[in-house]
Design an enzyme around this catalytic site. Sequence first.
Site, short mmCIF file in Angstrom:
data_model
loop_
_atom_site.label_atom_id
_atom_site.label_comp_id
_atom_site.label_asym_id
_atom_site.label_seq_id
_atom_site.Cartn_x
_atom_site.Cartn_y
_atom_site.Cartn_z
N GLY A 50 -23.55 0.23 2.33
CA GLY A 50 -24.69 0.26 2.25
C GLY A 50 -25.52 1.30 1.23
O GLY A 50 -26.15 2.20 1.57
N TYR A 54 -28.96 1.04 19.49
CA TYR A 54 -28.76 2.13 18.13
C TYR A 54 -28.13 3.31 18.82
O TYR A 54 -27.02 3.83 18.17
CB TYR A 54 -30.12 2.09 17.54
CG TYR A 54 -30.00 2.94 16.35
CD1 TYR A 54 -29.71 2.40 15.19
CD2 TYR A 54 -30.39 4.56 16.54
CE1 TYR A 54 -29.44 3.26 13.86
CE2 TYR A 54 -30.21 5.39 15.13
CZ TYR A 54 -30.04 4.71 14.10
OH TYR A 54 -29.86 5.37 12.80
#
Length: 243
Positions: A9, A153
Amino acid sequence: MNKTAVITGASRGIGAAIAKRLAADGYHLALCCRRNQKQLCELAETLQREYHVQIRCFAGDVADYSFVEQMIAQTLAEFGQIDVLVNNAGISYIGLLTDMSIEDWNRIVATNLTSVFSACRLAVPAMVARKQGTIINISSVWGSTGASCEVAYSACKGGINAFTRALGKELAPSSIQVNAIACGIIDTDMNRCFEEAETQALIDEIPAGRMGTPNEVAELVHTLCGSHPYLTGQVITLDGGWI
Ligand code: NDP
């Protein structure tokens, strides 16, 4: 000889800042992203020009084990070793648990948590063989406290924290450090979904009076790279005194 770091990422946000910081320190890099390949390539070109390091870019989904397998295998083939693995790629999901589909749950878990398993599973054998390596997982304060409307999350980041503590113990005999950085609010695209007033309300709760910057996370990653061999299995909170 230059060290090698794998950063997932890295096209933008925290991952891009980590790539810049480690390139400035002479690391060769293997970087990946999913969609913004052009942005990742431009970053790689700039860093190669500025710091004379070698950079290999990969585009694919870290939720896909075979993609991570290919990335780690090619990195080892090209650079011969992985000194640092930064598991940074992640996505948020905001909404009530009762509105979340099983498909969305599986996507969030695969991207945020299973990806960390995959990269570690594939990179660790080469680290163990050399009895050397650093793994840094980018986590969140929500992994410790939990956040309403971010249950999946929070669960992933809590999972990363437990994963980090457990793997730290497992790999300490091989002189490999595994630590996590639990970030508070960092000023990146991930928080652009909030209205200005919502962001300000969050900032008002932070004793430091501001969001953290990607560069501040990158600086801590750099500090953890190699200079603290006795520091392992830790979840280090970086949140301006928020939690
Ligand atoms: P950004 O949204 O700015 O960047 C996310 C990065 O992850 C991009 O490079 C993106 O690639 C990549 N990515 C996302 N999904 C995948 C995937 N499936 N496969 C490969 N790459 C992927 O996020 P941040 O920089 O803010 O976040 C980085 C990490 O920090 C995350 O793990 C996040 O949970 C954590 N964190 C962030 C906080 C914050 O306030 N910003 C707070 C706490 C933790 P592409 O550009 O191609 O989409």
